[in-house]
Write an enzyme that holds these catalytic residues in place. Structure first.
Site, PDB file in Angstrom:
ATOM      1  N   HIS A  63       2.581   9.908   2.455  1.00  0.00           N
ATOM      2  CA  HIS A  63       1.588   9.114   3.171  1.00  0.00           C
ATOM      3  C   HIS A  63       2.321   8.241   4.187  1.00  0.00           C
ATOM      4  O   HIS A  63       3.558   8.185   4.177  1.00  0.00           O
ATOM      5  CB  HIS A  63       0.714   8.290   2.220  1.00  0.00           C
ATOM      6  CG  HIS A  63       1.413   7.196   1.466  1.00  0.00           C
ATOM      7  ND1 HIS A  63       2.460   7.427   0.610  1.00  0.00           N
ATOM      8  CD2 HIS A  63       1.208   5.851   1.429  1.00  0.00           C
ATOM      9  CE1 HIS A  63       2.855   6.282   0.072  1.00  0.00           C
ATOM     10  NE2 HIS A  63       2.122   5.311   0.556  1.00  0.00           N
ATOM     11  N   HIS A  87       2.506   4.969   4.848  1.00  0.00           N
ATOM     12  CA  HIS A  87       3.035   3.616   4.658  1.00  0.00           C
ATOM     13  C   HIS A  87       4.504   3.608   5.070  1.00  0.00           C
ATOM     14  O   HIS A  87       5.244   4.555   4.788  1.00  0.00           O
ATOM     15  CB  HIS A  87       2.917   3.202   3.185  1.00  0.00           C
ATOM     16  CG  HIS A  87       1.694   2.392   2.871  1.00  0.00           C
ATOM     17  ND1 HIS A  87       1.056   2.449   1.656  1.00  0.00           N
ATOM     18  CD2 HIS A  87       1.009   1.478   3.608  1.00  0.00           C
ATOM     19  CE1 HIS A  87       0.014   1.620   1.661  1.00  0.00           C
ATOM     20  NE2 HIS A  87      -0.038   1.025   2.836  1.00  0.00           N
ATOM     21  N   ASP A 134       7.160   2.258   3.994  1.00  0.00           N
ATOM     22  CA  ASP A 134       8.248   2.457   3.022  1.00  0.00           C
ATOM     23  C   ASP A 134       8.428   3.934   2.660  1.00  0.00           C
ATOM     24  O   ASP A 134       9.331   4.276   1.896  1.00  0.00           O
ATOM     25  CB  ASP A 134       8.060   1.586   1.755  1.00  0.00           C
ATOM     26  CG  ASP A 134       6.706   1.736   1.087  1.00  0.00           C
ATOM     27  OD1 ASP A 134       5.694   1.910   1.796  1.00  0.00           O
ATOM     28  OD2 ASP A 134       6.650   1.684  -0.160  1.00  0.00           O
ATOM     29  N   HIS A 135       7.602   4.811   3.279  1.00  0.00           N
ATOM     30  CA  HIS A 135       7.725   6.251   3.047  1.00  0.00           C
ATOM     31  C   HIS A 135       8.019   7.038   4.323  1.00  0.00           C
ATOM     32  O   HIS A 135       8.358   8.218   4.247  1.00  0.00           O
ATOM     33  CB  HIS A 135       6.440   6.791   2.405  1.00  0.00           C
ATOM     34  CG  HIS A 135       6.151   6.153   1.083  1.00  0.00           C
ATOM     35  ND1 HIS A 135       6.318   6.793  -0.123  1.00  0.00           N
ATOM     36  CD2 HIS A 135       5.747   4.893   0.773  1.00  0.00           C
ATOM     37  CE1 HIS A 135       6.031   5.964  -1.123  1.00  0.00           C
ATOM     38  NE2 HIS A 135       5.678   4.799  -0.591  1.00  0.00           N
ATOM     39  N   HIS A 166      -4.934   5.554  -3.568  1.00  0.00           N
ATOM     40  CA  HIS A 166      -4.030   4.529  -3.036  1.00  0.00           C
ATOM     41  C   HIS A 166      -4.714   3.736  -1.918  1.00  0.00           C
ATOM     42  O   HIS A 166      -4.285   3.773  -0.773  1.00  0.00           O
ATOM     43  CB  HIS A 166      -2.758   5.216  -2.520  1.00  0.00           C
ATOM     44  CG  HIS A 166      -1.662   4.291  -2.119  1.00  0.00           C
ATOM     45  ND1 HIS A 166      -1.260   3.217  -2.875  1.00  0.00           N
ATOM     46  CD2 HIS A 166      -0.858   4.293  -1.018  1.00  0.00           C
ATOM     47  CE1 HIS A 166      -0.258   2.602  -2.255  1.00  0.00           C
ATOM     48  NE2 HIS A 166      -0.001   3.225  -1.134  1.00  0.00           N
ATOM     49  N   HIS A 184       9.966   4.248  -7.209  1.00  0.00           N
ATOM     50  CA  HIS A 184       9.151   3.336  -6.396  1.00  0.00           C
ATOM     51  C   HIS A 184       8.841   2.104  -7.251  1.00  0.00           C
ATOM     52  O   HIS A 184       7.689   1.733  -7.482  1.00  0.00           O
ATOM     53  CB  HIS A 184       7.866   4.046  -5.950  1.00  0.00           C
ATOM     54  CG  HIS A 184       7.061   3.331  -4.886  1.00  0.00           C
ATOM     55  ND1 HIS A 184       6.194   2.296  -5.185  1.00  0.00           N
ATOM     56  CD2 HIS A 184       6.984   3.493  -3.555  1.00  0.00           C
ATOM     57  CE1 HIS A 184       5.612   1.879  -4.073  1.00  0.00           C
ATOM     58  NE2 HIS A 184       6.075   2.583  -3.061  1.00  0.00           N
TER      59      HIS A 184
END
Ligand SMILES: [Zn+2]
Ligand SMILES: [Zn+2]
Length: 289
Positions: free
Chosen positions: A64, A66, A68-69, A153, A246
């Site tokens: 996805h 976000h 941090d990904h 999410h 995570h």
């Protein structure tokens, strides 16, 4: 190349602190393929530390969008290109991944154009194929199958758990999700379930030292899974090993690995790994820990 999973970056969330772990990315080597799952900040450094030559980059899958990904997706591919990448790279990501990639190319156009002319490199734009995927089977090639399941999410709707199946093993990544029981069906019988996790006592401490505590706690509880709940999914799925990844929080000196283990053990008696940056997990092993 023997099959392995390497947890390159193990923390949940984009902020980093001195001496702390790095945001989310993983490497899965299976069936002779090298697959990068998520590209949080630090993915390039993590891959080189795991002895992966960047020009061997092959498949990248983003769960996805976000940060941090996905923050280092462009820089990873660009750096691989300067390291001699000559074969096409495929990037699977949710809707919006193509726009990210085009935006990155635009931001770096000066450098890319100059290196093509000055250093005789192939055109980076022609080396990368971005495929936007949704739920279901998204890839099947040489005995390797990849499928995706939409998880829970909020407020992100295009967020997908991933399942890799090959004769050498099967690995499922939960991606970011609130406790989501259907994941157990999706992960049924997998060798490894890599599940995101938060620790209740750690979340309270995290919220206490953050300015917008109440709002942050609301988001965390609505969008992420406690370690006990991840363990419950692993138990119902009957996986071979549970990997907590995570981690939230990941950089609180008062929180120890034993606390993570104790939380998971409430619902899971099987093989268990608590992620750390650079940790290697074999796909199938008989060691009992
Ligand atoms: Zn995340
Ligand atoms: Zn997320």
């Amino acid at each position: 190349m023997s099959s392995r999973l390497v947890l390159l970056g193990s923390k949940g969330g984009p902020a980093i602190r001195p001496g702390g772990p790095w945001p989310t990315s993983s490497l899965l080597e299976i069936g002779g393929r090298r697959i990068v799952i998520d590209c949080g900040l630090g993915v390039t450094r993590g891959l080189t530390s795991a002895d992966v030559p960047l020009k061997a980059l092959d498949l990248i899958v983003i769960t996805h969008l976000h940060s941090d990904h996905v923050l280092e997706l462009g820089p990873l591919i660009h750096t691989a290109w300067t390291a001699g990448l000559a074969a096409p790279v495929r990037v699977f990501g949710p809707v919006g991944t193509r726009a990210y990639w085009h935006g990155f190319l635009q931001a770096m156009a000066f450098d890319i154009d100059i290196r093509i002319v000055d250093e005789g490199r192939p055109d980076l734009r022609a080396l990368v194929e971005v495929i936007e995927y949704s739920e279901g089977k998204i890839f099947s090639e040489n005995g390797l199958t990849l499928s995706a399941l939409r998880v829970d999410h909020p407020p992100v709707t295009d967020c997908f758990a991933l399942r890799f199946d090959h004769a050498e093993g099967s690995v499922v990544f939960s991606s970011d999700t609130a406790y989501f029981p259907p994941l157990a069906d999706f992960a049924r019988g997998a060798d490894i379930l890599v599940h995101e996790a938060m620790l209740a006592e750690g979340v309270d401490r995290l919220v206490a030292r953050t300015g917008n505590g109440a709002r942050l706690k609301e988001h965390l509880l609505a969008s992420h899974t406690f370690a006990e709940q991840a363990a419950a999914v692993a138990m119902v799925a009957g996986v071979g090993r549970l990997v907590l990844h995570h981690l939230i929080p990941a950089d609180d000196p008062e929180i120890t690995e034993n606390q993570w283990i104790a939380a998971a053990r409430k619902n899971w008696a099987g093989a268990l790994t608590i992620a750390a940056d650079g940790l290697v997990v074999k796909l199938t092993d008989d060691s009992s820990d």
